[in-house]
Write an enzyme that holds these catalytic residues in place. Structure first.
Site, PDB file in Angstrom:
ATOM      1  CG  ASP A 209      12.193 -41.158  -1.186  1.00 36.04           C
ATOM      2  OD1 ASP A 209      11.849 -41.097   0.012  1.00 36.04           O
ATOM      3  OD2 ASP A 209      12.925 -40.308  -1.718  1.00 36.04           O
ATOM      4  CG  HIS A 210       9.909 -42.975   4.024  1.00 30.30           C
ATOM      5  ND1 HIS A 210      11.285 -43.082   4.054  1.00 30.30           N
ATOM      6  CD2 HIS A 210       9.605 -41.969   4.888  1.00 30.30           C
ATOM      7  CE1 HIS A 210      11.778 -42.204   4.896  1.00 30.30           C
ATOM      8  NE2 HIS A 210      10.794 -41.511   5.421  1.00 30.30           N
ATOM      9  CG  HIS A 272      14.231 -38.470   1.848  1.00 26.09           C
ATOM     10  ND1 HIS A 272      13.662 -39.590   1.288  1.00 26.09           N
ATOM     11  CD2 HIS A 272      14.684 -38.861   3.068  1.00 26.09           C
ATOM     12  CE1 HIS A 272      13.767 -40.604   2.133  1.00 26.09           C
ATOM     13  NE2 HIS A 272      14.385 -40.190   3.207  1.00 26.09           N
TER      14      HIS A 272
END
Length: 521
Positions: A209-210, A272
């Site tokens: 998950d960036h 996120h």
């Protein structure tokens, strides 16, 4: 009187410890012809090279279906320059580019996997990469299972016993990064994990998950646990509520088919925003090791009750004005169903039923085509008894405002603390003032894109900032019932907010019924 020399000698000053450098290895990127590789992954790898974090024996192999063998390395070089804030004359760039190669194949072609296996063996001999592999699946999710299955079938998923590494004496590592989404609901997430676990151990899988690569996200833990003044008041006795916003001013950017299957809840909230929420709400881990951090995150998600339909809001943008430009509505976007029910905005009120947070609502909102791009977390504290200050507000400063801490994740990364202060003069007038910390001003601007830390950690075998199967399933267990309720109650009156606004009126009403309001961004 005798005195003691307390001056600090140079030899007594702790010296910085050189960061651990991964074992020699190859990063193999499936789907390397896509935008992610050129704009993010290769610039991030080169930033690691610039900072001395990569081993000398290192290589990159791009894998995709098109024939790019002659153009791939030069194209990636240009991507590093354009997307990485790198000058064409950087002395390390040419040498780095020479370590980039390409292999064209269909993802279901067994002969192609055998040729890839031979290519990697050749790179091992030429570059001294010792059989270590980091496979990055930058493909559409429907290819994940097939690629991993064929890597196993062709002997590239197992860790070879005859390859040496310091971290794993007697064997090399094989790690696999997969991009979100990790399934589209709870059942599909379980099925995906079941299938890839047939080939890979869970400790070989890195679900990326960036957002977790962003310094501002990692700093949530430092802010809370490295500062003694905040943690004592980080609970239901002092905090009134928490707001988390992930707003984007852009639309779906030509990704109609993808977004039609995703929507705001799947695309942003389930991953996120739930990660951000867990960092805000988790108990202090005993260490920053991956197991300890994940354990505390999991406790937060498991303490969340099912979300009633009345505590959810959906929206879909219509035509409007963004940054002075007229833009079309979602249903007019390319390759979008003209009667689409896909939400481009989602707002939720969630509660965590544990001793720290019981009774403290967390309000989440995420959306496309909103008034501005901003991701931030706001912690609003309870007001003190107001009788003392009943005559201290006025036209100059307005009513006394509650204390808030705002963590700006992007853009304008930083942290703001709002508190009350006396306005200069003869009267006792109280005004809100801000103390502001700005990352760029404090530490200098950075060209890093967040993937640097994640790629390095995956090579090192540190999964702290990656999603684990248990966590993925826990967050899907929260969001799947919401999606089922939404499917059973289709939206009416779409579109229900204009592009360039802050979403549907129902979002404001969700807060207003509790006597609260969204913070103005």
């Amino acid at each position: 009187m005798a005195t003691t020399d307390v001056s600090v000698h140079p030899q007594d000053i702790p010296q910085p410890v050189k960061d651990h450098i991964p074992e020699p290895g190859i990063v193999v990127i499936f789907g390397a012809s896509g935008d992610l590789t050129k704009r993010k992954l290769l610039p991030a790898l080169f930033h690691l090279e610039q900072e001395g974090h990569l081993p000398r024996q290192f290589a990159v192999v791009g894998v995709a279906r098109r024939d790019l063998s002659q153009t791939f390395a030069p194209d990636m070089r240009q991507g590093i320059i354009d997307g990485g804030g790198v000058t064409a004359g950087d002395p390390k760039l040419d040498a780095f580019t020479k370590r980039i190669s390409y292999h064209g194949m269909e993802f279901d072609d067994d002969a192609g996997y055998e040729k890839l296996k031979s290519l990697l063996a050749e790179v091992d001999k030429k570059q001294g990469t010792k059989g270590n592999r980091l496979f990055y699946l930058a493909t559409a999710p429907e290819y994940f299972e097939d690629i991993i299955d064929r890597l196993g079938k062709h002997g590239m998923a197992a860790e070879p016993e005859d390859a040496e590494s310091e971290a794993n004496p007697g064997k090399a590592y094989v790690h696999v990064i997969i991009e979100k989404p990790f399934g589209h609901d709870l059942n599909s997430a379980k099925q995906l994990s079941d299938n890839i676990n047939k080939v890979l151990r869970e400790d070989q899988i890195y679900r990326i998950d960036h957002y977790l690569g962003k310094e501002t996200v990692q700093n949530i833990l430092i802010f809370r646990f490295a500062n003694g003044i905040f943690e004592p008041v980080w609970n239901r006795n002092y905090i009134d509520h928490v707001q988390i916003t992930a707003a984007e001013s852009i639309g779906i950017e030509g990704r109609g088919p993808f977004y039609e299957k995703a929507g705001a809840l799947r695309d942003v909230v389930q991953n996120h925003m739930m990660e951000l929420l867990s960092f805000v709400a988790m108990e202090p881990p005993v260490s920053f090791e991956d197991f300890e951090v994940r354990t505390e995150q999991l406790k937060v998600w498991k303490a969340m009750d099912q979300i009633p339909l009345a505590n959810t809001v959906r929206g879909q943008y219509g035509p409007g004005v963004v940054d002075g430009q007229e833009v079309k509505g979602y249903r007019q976007e390319e390759r979008v169903n003209p009667q689409s029910q896909t939400e481009t905005f989602a707002a939720l009120k969630v509660e965590i039923e544990n001793w720290r947070w019981a009774g403290v609502p967390f309000y989440l909102r995420a959306g496309k085509r909103l008034a501005k791009r901003s991701t931030e977390i706001t912690i609003e504290f309870k007001q003190p008894p107001m009788l003392l200050f009943k005559n201290t507000s006025g036209a100059r400063c307005g009513d006394i405002q509650p204390n808030i801490i705002t963590m700006r994740i992007q853009p304008d990364e930083g942290i703001t603390l709002r508190f009350a202060a006396k306005y200069p003069g003869t009267s006792m007038t109280v005004c809100p003032v801000n103390m502001d910390f700005d990352y760029a001003k404090a530490f200098g601007a950075s060209s890093a894109n967040g993937y640097e830390r994640l790629l390095l950690d995956a090579m090192l075998g540190d999964a702290t900032l990656f999603a684990h199967r248990d966590g993925v399933e826990a967050t899907w267990a929260i969001m799947t019932p919401v999606m089922e309720q939404w499917a059973a109650h289709p939206m009416e009156g779409l579109p229900n907010y204009s592009a360039g606004s802050w979403g549907p009126a129902e979002s404001d009403a969700l807060m207003a019924r509790d006597g609260r309001a969204w913070r103005k961004l």
